[in-house]
Design an enzyme around this catalytic site. Structure first.
Site, mmCIF file in Angstrom:
data_model
loop_
_atom_site.group_PDB
_atom_site.id
_atom_site.type_symbol
_atom_site.label_atom_id
_atom_site.label_comp_id
_atom_site.label_asym_id
_atom_site.label_seq_id
_atom_site.Cartn_x
_atom_site.Cartn_y
_atom_site.Cartn_z
ATOM 1 N N ASP A 1 0.872 -1.159 0.000
ATOM 2 C CA ASP A 1 0.000 0.000 0.000
ATOM 3 C C ASP A 1 0.917 1.219 0.000
ATOM 4 O OD1 ASP A 1 -2.265 1.610 0.252
ATOM 5 O OD2 ASP A 1 -2.231 1.513 2.444
ATOM 6 N N ASP B 1 -0.099 4.879 1.458
ATOM 7 C CA ASP B 1 -0.245 5.720 2.655
ATOM 8 C C ASP B 1 -0.021 4.913 3.932
ATOM 9 O OD1 ASP B 1 -1.109 8.221 1.358
ATOM 10 O OD2 ASP B 1 -2.831 7.015 0.741
#
Length: 501
Positions: A50, A52
């Site tokens: 991912d 963030d």
């Protein structure tokens, strides 16, 4: 006399140094990777990330930004009172994993067995007395039908919303501040409307690009730990590992951040890059095809027959991703910070290995390593053990001593909460049980760590073994410490039995 014997018992058991075992020297390294499930990096060929709070870590300024923008949206778009502008973001108010009772407007911590931790129920910015909580819920247990489902989704009839995202900390704080304002000013309001309005305001901060533009404009203020993420990616690349990125964030935002973290050539490190993936539906919805995005952000209309290195793709779905890449099963390890949106489907449905990024770990471990915490927990455990062993003695003198220990134990338990967070305590524990968050973490993540940089401490042949903690019916085979403490309990118990009638 019996009274003197009782005093001797209490004096003996208040000698905390006698009952404190050697665990004070066993500090935990905050940069450790912890295993829920045995996993060897030797078996991992493909690493997914991912963006963030996995590759990009944000400073506390970002939560202040989200809070301020969402607060102002409530005032300007939803006609909330102008007086709300006086409220500022409170950095250490909430912790991740809390539940919010939408209809009662209460924020609280719930354990793995669906019990509310008394002392952690807040209406607005103030705690609700235990007696009131017990009256409202007819005890402390929250029925299963009121909780969000196994994946954390709230549907019709679920009155409890769980906040699992790090980005949700400003949302919880804003909910609490607005509730506080309405109560202070004796304003009658509908809690369900408030919850939906705050949720929409927070969503607008993201969806309308307000947050993205602010971060891009002052990236040094908001992004930290960049060089460590770069080192991890470089290490994996040098060992010939394939890598991919699946994020819900838009390309311009990711490009600006990754260029800051890694450099303009960051895309050379990744075999596949997918933006605006719309997780968690990306993992379940087979209908959305991939769409190629140009460097300028233009969307192309051609059918995607393969996912090419150097290209940027938008949306899509995991089933198509698996078909086009062939990256299936336990040779894939995916890292993310959201236990539900990032990890649950991957481990339950697709057999990928999963790694949870839990930034809060670093702070909590540092607290757990303090002498204050070690002595407090050791004495608490010692008291519990003594109560457990001595409660069988039903004479009044013995019961008086046991009651004294129970009172001391009850007085100490709030201290074990407050040392982590004055309102809600540890992310991982209620007083003694794992939290609801902790139970989900252990189910959906094979390994977990404070940041992706923890990988730098291990070679890529390393096997992670979960600690074999004894089940309740098993004997603690290993620890000399347990033996030492049990022996001391036994010594004390024997002494007490000679003192008490």
């Amino acid at each position: 006399s019996t009274e003197n014997n009782m005093k001797s018992c209490i004096i003996l058991c208040n000698n905390k140094s006698y009952l404190t075992p050697v665990i004070s020297t066993n500090s935990v390294n905050p940069d450790t990777i912890f295993a829920n499930n045995e996993m060897s990096l030797r078996d991992i060929e493909i690493y997914g990330f991912d963006y963030d709070y996995t590759l990009a870590f944000y400073s506390s300024h970002l939560h202040t930004l989200i809070f301020n923008i969402a607060r102002d949206i409530l005032i300007s778009n939803h006609r909330y009172p102008e007086g709300l502008r006086k409220y500022e973001y409170i950095p250490n108010f909430a912790v991740r994993g809390l539940h919010y009772d939408v209809q009662k407007a209460l924020l609280m911590k719930i354990d793995a067995f669906h019990y509310i931790q008394l002392g952690t129920v807040y209406r607005g910015l103030h705690p609700v007395p235990d007696e009131e909580v017990i009256a409202m819920y007819e005890g402390c247990h929250v029925p299963l039908e009121n909780m969000s489902d196994f994946y954390g989704k709230s549907s019709h009839g679920h009155t409890m919303k769980q906040f699992m995202d790090i980005f949700s900390l400003p949302e919880m704080t804003l909910l609490s501040c607005v509730n506080d304002f309405f109560m202070r000013h004796n304003i009658d309001y509908e809690p369900v409307h408030l919850y939906k309005d705050v949720k929409e305001a927070i969503r607008d901060v993201h969806v309308k690009g307000i947050m993205y533009r602010a971060v891009e404009a002052d990236i040094e203020k908001y992004i930290c730990y960049g060089e460590q993420s770069h080192a991890v990616l470089k290490k994996l690349s040098e060992h010939g590992k394939k890598m991919f990125l699946i994020t819900n964030s838009p390309f311009d935002f990711v490009d600006r951040g990754m260029s800051y973290i890694v450099g303009k050539d960051w895309r050379d490190l990744f075999d596949v890059v997918i933006v605006q993936a719309d997780k968690p539906s990306f993992f379940n919805d087979r209908r959305k095809p991939f769409r190629r995005v140009t460097d300028k952000g233009a969307l192309l209309w051609d059918r995607i027959h393969r996912l090419e290195k150097g290209q940027i793709y938008k949306q899509g779905n995991l089933y198509e991703f698996l078909r086009l890449t062939g990256w299936r099963g336990s040779k894939v390890l995916y890292f993310g910070d959201h236990i539900y949106s990032d990890l649950a489907d991957l481990t339950l449905k697709h057999g990928w290995r999963t790694g949870a990024i839990i930034p809060e770990l670093r702070k909590e471990i540092k607290i757990m390593n303090t002498e204050q915490y070690v002595h407090m927990m050791t004495w608490l455990q010692a008291l519990t053990g003594l109560i457990e062993q001595m409660q069988v003695h039903r004479d009044s003198a013995s019961q008086a001593v046991v009651e004294e220990w129970i009172r001391e134990r009850e007085a100490m338990r709030p201290q074990t909460k407050d040392i982590f967070n004055a309102q809600f305590g540890s992310l991982f524990r209620t007083y003694h049980n794992p939290t609801y968050f902790s139970r989900r973490l252990s189910r959906f993540a094979d390994i977990y760590m404070a940041s992706i940089s923890c990988l730098l401490n291990y070679d890529l042949q390393h096997t992670f073994f979960p600690r074999r903690t004894p089940l309740q019916h098993e004997s603690p085979f290993w620890p000399e410490q347990s033996h030492t403490l049990l022996q001391k309990h036994s010594d004390v118990t024997s002494t007490l039995q000679t003192l008490l009638p």
